[in-house]
Design a protein around this motif. Structure first.
Motif, PDB file in Angstrom:
ATOM      1  N   GLU A 178       0.832  -1.206   0.000  1.00 57.32           N
ATOM      2  CA  GLU A 178       0.000   0.000   0.000  1.00 57.32           C
ATOM      3  C   GLU A 178       0.866   1.255   0.000  1.00 57.32           C
ATOM      4  OE1 GLU A 178      -2.218  -3.430   1.262  1.00 57.32           O
ATOM      5  OE2 GLU A 178      -0.361  -2.574   2.071  1.00 57.32           O
ATOM      6  N   GLU A 179       1.929   1.268   0.778  1.00 62.70           N
ATOM      7  CA  GLU A 179       2.817   2.430   0.816  1.00 62.70           C
ATOM      8  C   GLU A 179       3.515   2.644  -0.521  1.00 62.70           C
ATOM      9  OE1 GLU A 179       4.160   2.464   5.529  1.00 62.70           O
ATOM     10  OE2 GLU A 179       5.117   1.079   4.123  1.00 62.70           O
ATOM     11  N   LEU A 180       3.951   1.551  -1.136  1.00 57.78           N
ATOM     12  CA  LEU A 180       4.608   1.671  -2.441  1.00 57.78           C
ATOM     13  C   LEU A 180       3.625   2.134  -3.517  1.00 57.78           C
ATOM     14  CD1 LEU A 180       6.822  -1.535  -2.285  1.00 57.78           C
ATOM     15  CD2 LEU A 180       7.639   0.827  -2.272  1.00 57.78           C
ATOM     16  N   ALA A 181       2.396   1.665  -3.450  1.00 60.38           N
ATOM     17  CA  ALA A 181       1.384   2.092  -4.414  1.00 60.38           C
ATOM     18  C   ALA A 181       1.112   3.590  -4.279  1.00 60.38           C
ATOM     19  CB  ALA A 181       0.098   1.292  -4.211  1.00 60.38           C
ATOM     20  N   LYS A 182       1.101   4.086  -3.058  1.00 62.27           N
ATOM     21  CA  LYS A 182       0.892   5.518  -2.831  1.00 62.27           C
ATOM     22  C   LYS A 182       2.040   6.331  -3.413  1.00 62.27           C
ATOM     23  CE  LYS A 182      -0.177   8.852   0.832  1.00 62.27           C
ATOM     24  NZ  LYS A 182      -0.400   9.029   2.287  1.00 62.27           N
ATOM     25  N   MET A 183       3.266   5.834  -3.255  1.00 65.74           N
ATOM     26  CA  MET A 183       4.418   6.516  -3.840  1.00 65.74           C
ATOM     27  C   MET A 183       4.321   6.520  -5.364  1.00 65.74           C
ATOM     28  SD  MET A 183       7.431   4.973  -1.396  1.00 65.74           S
ATOM     29  CE  MET A 183       8.745   5.956  -2.068  1.00 65.74           C
ATOM     30  N   ALA A 184       3.923   5.393  -5.931  1.00 68.00           N
ATOM     31  CA  ALA A 184       3.832   5.288  -7.391  1.00 68.00           C
ATOM     32  C   ALA A 184       2.773   6.226  -7.956  1.00 68.00           C
ATOM     33  CB  ALA A 184       3.526   3.846  -7.797  1.00 68.00           C
ATOM     34  N   ALA A 185       1.744   6.536  -7.142  1.00 62.53           N
ATOM     35  CA  ALA A 185       0.649   7.390  -7.612  1.00 62.53           C
ATOM     36  C   ALA A 185       0.917   8.870  -7.370  1.00 62.53           C
ATOM     37  CB  ALA A 185      -0.646   6.978  -6.908  1.00 62.53           C
ATOM     38  N   PHE A 186       2.099   9.215  -6.890  1.00 62.37           N
ATOM     39  CA  PHE A 186       2.405  10.614  -6.567  1.00 62.37           C
ATOM     40  C   PHE A 186       2.202  11.510  -7.783  1.00 62.37           C
ATOM     41  CE2 PHE A 186       5.533  14.074  -6.707  1.00 62.37           C
ATOM     42  CZ  PHE A 186       5.179  14.773  -5.560  1.00 62.37           C
ATOM     43  N   ASP A 187       1.507  12.644  -7.570  1.00 56.90           N
ATOM     44  CA  ASP A 187       1.243  13.608  -8.628  1.00 56.90           C
ATOM     45  C   ASP A 187       2.013  14.896  -8.337  1.00 56.90           C
ATOM     46  OD1 ASP A 187       0.317  15.354 -10.526  1.00 56.90           O
ATOM     47  OD2 ASP A 187      -1.789  15.276  -9.900  1.00 56.90           O
ATOM     48  N   PRO A 188       3.062  15.193  -9.106  1.00 54.46           N
ATOM     49  CA  PRO A 188       3.871  16.378  -8.816  1.00 54.46           C
ATOM     50  C   PRO A 188       3.160  17.682  -9.108  1.00 54.46           C
ATOM     51  CG  PRO A 188       4.602  15.360 -10.848  1.00 54.46           C
ATOM     52  CD  PRO A 188       3.589  14.433 -10.252  1.00 54.46           C
ATOM     53  N   THR A 189       2.008  17.627  -9.788  1.00 51.75           N
ATOM     54  CA  THR A 189       1.282  18.865 -10.096  1.00 51.75           C
ATOM     55  C   THR A 189       0.305  19.240  -8.988  1.00 51.75           C
ATOM     56  OG1 THR A 189      -0.516  17.716 -11.265  1.00 51.75           O
ATOM     57  CG2 THR A 189       1.438  18.329 -12.539  1.00 51.75           C
ATOM     58  N   ALA A 190       0.122  18.346  -8.008  1.00 54.81           N
ATOM     59  CA  ALA A 190      -0.807  18.642  -6.917  1.00 54.81           C
ATOM     60  C   ALA A 190      -0.279  19.791  -6.079  1.00 54.81           C
ATOM     61  CB  ALA A 190      -1.022  17.396  -6.060  1.00 54.81           C
ATOM     62  N   SER A 191      -1.156  20.519  -5.437  1.00 56.85           N
ATOM     63  CA  SER A 191      -0.760  21.670  -4.620  1.00 56.85           C
ATOM     64  C   SER A 191       0.108  21.222  -3.468  1.00 56.85           C
ATOM     65  CB  SER A 191      -1.998  22.381  -4.084  1.00 56.85           C
ATOM     66  OG  SER A 191      -1.644  23.389  -3.166  1.00 56.85           O
ATOM     67  N   THR A 474       8.331   6.272  -8.801  1.00 54.28           N
ATOM     68  CA  THR A 474       7.565   7.432  -8.348  1.00 54.28           C
ATOM     69  C   THR A 474       8.169   8.709  -8.917  1.00 54.28           C
ATOM     70  OG1 THR A 474       6.824   8.740  -6.448  1.00 54.28           O
ATOM     71  CG2 THR A 474       8.893   7.532  -6.184  1.00 54.28           C
ATOM     72  N   LEU A 475       7.306   9.627  -9.326  1.00 51.22           N
ATOM     73  CA  LEU A 475       7.763  10.922  -9.820  1.00 51.22           C
ATOM     74  C   LEU A 475       8.243  11.825  -8.692  1.00 51.22           C
ATOM     75  CD1 LEU A 475       5.041  11.594 -12.520  1.00 51.22           C
ATOM     76  CD2 LEU A 475       7.506  11.584 -12.933  1.00 51.22           C
ATOM     77  N   ALA A 476       8.062  11.394  -7.458  1.00 51.41           N
ATOM     78  CA  ALA A 476       8.408  12.225  -6.304  1.00 51.41           C
ATOM     79  C   ALA A 476       9.912  12.513  -6.241  1.00 51.41           C
ATOM     80  CB  ALA A 476       7.969  11.537  -5.017  1.00 51.41           C
ATOM     81  N   ASN A 477      10.224  13.628  -5.628  1.00 47.38           N
ATOM     82  CA  ASN A 477      11.609  13.964  -5.294  1.00 47.38           C
ATOM     83  C   ASN A 477      11.958  13.378  -3.946  1.00 47.38           C
ATOM     84  OD1 ASN A 477      11.502  15.554  -7.561  1.00 47.38           O
ATOM     85  ND2 ASN A 477      11.503  17.496  -6.471  1.00 47.38           N
ATOM     86  N   THR A 478      13.213  13.124  -3.732  1.00 46.30           N
ATOM     87  CA  THR A 478      13.720  12.871  -2.391  1.00 46.30           C
ATOM     88  C   THR A 478      14.989  13.695  -2.231  1.00 46.30           C
ATOM     89  OG1 THR A 478      14.314  11.171  -0.767  1.00 46.30           O
ATOM     90  CG2 THR A 478      15.129  10.853  -3.018  1.00 46.30           C
ATOM     91  N   GLY A 479      15.299  14.080  -1.013  1.00 49.90           N
ATOM     92  CA  GLY A 479      16.407  15.017  -0.807  1.00 49.90           C
ATOM     93  C   GLY A 479      17.419  14.505   0.201  1.00 49.90           C
ATOM     94  N   GLY A 480      18.336  15.405   0.558  1.00 49.00           N
ATOM     95  CA  GLY A 480      19.270  15.132   1.635  1.00 49.00           C
ATOM     96  C   GLY A 480      20.500  14.346   1.254  1.00 49.00           C
ATOM     97  N   THR A 481      20.718  14.106  -0.059  1.00 50.64           N
ATOM     98  CA  THR A 481      21.927  13.379  -0.416  1.00 50.64           C
ATOM     99  C   THR A 481      22.406  13.761  -1.824  1.00 50.64           C
ATOM    100  OG1 THR A 481      22.985  11.201  -0.360  1.00 50.64           O
ATOM    101  CG2 THR A 481      20.744  11.318  -1.265  1.00 50.64           C
ATOM    102  N   ASP A 482      23.455  13.087  -2.294  1.00 46.12           N
ATOM    103  CA  ASP A 482      24.305  13.643  -3.349  1.00 46.12           C
ATOM    104  C   ASP A 482      23.690  13.688  -4.742  1.00 46.12           C
ATOM    105  OD1 ASP A 482      26.913  14.220  -1.939  1.00 46.12           O
ATOM    106  OD2 ASP A 482      26.626  12.140  -1.361  1.00 46.12           O
ATOM    107  N   HIS A 483      22.627  12.970  -5.009  1.00 44.62           N
ATOM    108  CA  HIS A 483      21.995  13.102  -6.325  1.00 44.62           C
ATOM    109  C   HIS A 483      21.494  14.526  -6.554  1.00 44.62           C
ATOM    110  CE1 HIS A 483      18.474  12.674  -3.788  1.00 44.62           C
ATOM    111  NE2 HIS A 483      17.727  13.092  -4.797  1.00 44.62           N
ATOM    112  N   GLN A 484      21.217  15.257  -5.470  1.00 49.13           N
ATOM    113  CA  GLN A 484      20.732  16.631  -5.603  1.00 49.13           C
ATOM    114  C   GLN A 484      21.745  17.552  -6.269  1.00 49.13           C
ATOM    115  OE1 GLN A 484      19.514  17.118  -1.323  1.00 49.13           O
ATOM    116  NE2 GLN A 484      17.764  18.090  -2.296  1.00 49.13           N
ATOM    117  N   SER A 485      23.032  17.273  -6.079  1.00 43.81           N
ATOM    118  CA  SER A 485      24.053  18.123  -6.687  1.00 43.81           C
ATOM    119  C   SER A 485      23.959  18.084  -8.207  1.00 43.81           C
ATOM    120  CB  SER A 485      25.439  17.670  -6.234  1.00 43.81           C
ATOM    121  OG  SER A 485      25.595  17.838  -4.832  1.00 43.81           O
TER     122      SER A 485
END
Length: 550
Positions: A178-191, A474-485
């Protein structure tokens, strides 16, 4: 993994618009089978991890342990057959720090040892310091006056009592379907919520920073002997501990709070602006605070003997390559990495010897499997990640480019020019960077960082590993590590979704971040999947798609 507030940089579009369909490259099944066979049946990832954690140990940036890790990883990858292995400097960082001796105990009203660790870059005490324990409960600037003349030579408790409750939830967990399905359904255009949320965060931070600066300067002026913080989370003797605090000049503006006036503990001039500091297990800390509540004055002895390392102030990354074989594509690069630096209270196993060992192992798998990538594959093991993604940020700036001007922690900087992307000649020779830095958990999928165009590639590349529980995009971003550079200048940089296991609850920046907390099967799975991703990126006719620029 860097523990910081992450706000969006906003230089590149986070869009779900998919590029025109292209034929998705997938490696022949025989190549994927070779990768699986080598990675799952003849893995060396745990041997690599053990040497980093057990033999070399803590790898605080610019410490002797960090330098040993840089050199050992360079030499090990050379032995495996990687080329051009070297230590690459990324710019002045500051002094290193090594703990030589430490003890802390209460000896009145009765003796008992406490579980505690000095904070990194804390100054030494002048031998063993014995003093009364005082609770410093100054929540406002006005509260400081009641401590005037009462702190000289004292051991000062700095944190409020933290209530500990029974642990009914497991420390370790894996993502549910269920948690993975929620991540997969992430909509980056949502407010994302009210538009002034970031501004409120900045305002709250500024007020807090002002008060903390006033408190820190007051403690130095009053002659406190040692500062003691309760572990911010955890229980059962787990201590979460990072760097020492510097008494910063009191800022007048938000720019001063974030800018050059904010001193770092690894700057030589900061030594005079720090009191010796330790973090203590919450159970021991709370006991001392309760004693004081009973109008008992405990006495403690604390001995911190540390050494600053000033001989080389440069920071270094370890890099090595599998050279490309295609005459047209060999100058293009696919990168894989993790940060090699750690904190100091343990061996830095899950944060992030795990990611470093997996990145090294992914390259070893490809060499051992006899595969010949068309593009060059480059392994990068970063330092300074824990102090602000320093190693990867400066590497990207040197090799690929940077965004100049425009924002500060995602907020418009007053009077700043419009953001400008300044590219180097190698910007267009870059395909993708893959990162691992969320502990020991197995890979469950990939964060796309809003780059919808890569979705069909990653879906195809995960398909052969569905039996290993890696399925989620998932289209979501994640932060706090080196891919951000990489991501912040528009280059494809990705972090994998990993099971949490005990990362936040037990190991992240704590005295429990040891080899014994590593899950061997998960490390083998991660290295195998990443090897397949890196290899297929290196074999495509074209570079991996990029996000559009705003």
């Amino acid at each position: 993994m860097l523990g910081v507030l992450v706000l969006p940089m906003g230089a590149f579009a986070q869009t779900a618009t998919t590029a025109p369909a292209k034929t998705v490259y997938t490696a022949p099944k025989t190549d994927i089978d070779k990768i699986r066979d080598e990675g799952l049946n003849r893995s060396q990832v745990m041997e690599t991890l053990s040497y980093l954690v057990d033999v070399i140990g803590p790898r605080l940036t610019n410490s002797p342990g960090m330098k040993r890790a840089n050199e050992w990883t360079r030499d090990t990858m050379t032995k495996w057959g990687l080329k051009n292995a070297k230590l690459e400097s990324w710019g002045p960082f500051g002094r290193g720090w090594t703990l030589k001796q430490f003890s802390a105990s209460v000896h009145s009203p009765e003796y008992f040892p406490v579980i505690a660790y000095p904070k990194a870059w804390s100054p030494s005490t002048k031998g063993a310091v014995t003093g009364d324990v005082v609770l410093f409960d100054a929540k406002t600037e006005e509260d400081l006056a009641k401590y005037k003349g009462k702190l000289r030579g004292k051991i000062v408790l700095m944190s409020p009592v933290r209530e500990l409750k029974a642990e009914f939830e497991p420390l370790a967990s894996r993502y549910t379907d269920e948690e993975l399905a929620k991540m997969a359904a992430f909509d980056p255009t949502a407010s994302a919520g009210p538009g002034n949320r970031q501004q409120r965060q900045m305002d709250d931070f500024f007020k807090s920073f002002q008060l903390q600066a006033k408190r820190a300067n007051f403690l130095i002026e009053e002659g406190a002997a040692v500062l003691v913080d309760s572990s911010g989370k955890g229980s059962g003797g787990t201590v979460f501990v990072q760097g020492a605090s510097v008494a910063a000049p009191v800022p007048n503006t938000i720019e001063e709070a974030f800018g050059s006036r904010r001193p770092s503990p690894y700057a030589k001039e900061s030594e005079a602006k720090m009191v010796p500091q330790i973090a203590m297990a919450t159970e021991d800390y709370n006991r001392l605070a309760r004693m004081i509540g009973h109008e008992i004055t405990p006495k403690m002895t604390v001995n911190i003997q540390a050494q600053y390392n000033d001989d080389d102030l440069m920071g270094y990354n370890t890099v090595a390559e599998i050279p490309g074989t295609d005459p047209t594509l060999k100058d293009e690069v696919v990168m894989v990495g993790g940060h090699l630096d750690s904190w100091h209270a343990a061996g830095g196993a899950t944060d992030n010897a795990a990611g470093s060992a997996v990145a090294m192992e992914a390259a070893r798998i490809l060499i051992a499997a006899g595969l010949k990538p068309r593009r060059t594959i480059r392994v990068a093991l970063w330092s300074g990640e824990e102090q602000g993604l320093n190693g990867s940020r400066e590497y990207v700036k040197q090799h690929f480019g940077e965004v100049k001007g425009g924002s500060m922690f995602g907020m418009p900087a007053p009077g700043a020019p419009k953001p400008e992307l300044v590219k180097t000649a190698d910007y267009e020779k870059f395909s993708a960077y893959y990162n691992l830095d969320n502990g020991t958990g197995r890979i469950r999928g990939v964060y796309l960082q809003g780059n919808a165009a890569v979705k069909p590639y990653f879906e195809a590349w995960l398909a052969p590993f569905a039996d290993l529980d890696a399925k989620t995009i998932t289209l979501a971003n994640t932060g706090g590590t080196d891919h951000q550079s990489f991501d912040r200048i528009g280059l494809p940089g990705f972090q994998f979704i990993q099971d949490e296991i005990e990362y936040s609850s037990r190991t992240h920046h704590s005295n429990q971040d040891n080899y014994d907390r590593i899950q061997a099967a998960d490390m083998k799975q991660a290295a195998t999947i990443i090897a397949a991703f890196v290899y297929q990126t290196a074999m495509m006719d074209e570079k991996l798609p990029r996000k559009p620029v705003n």
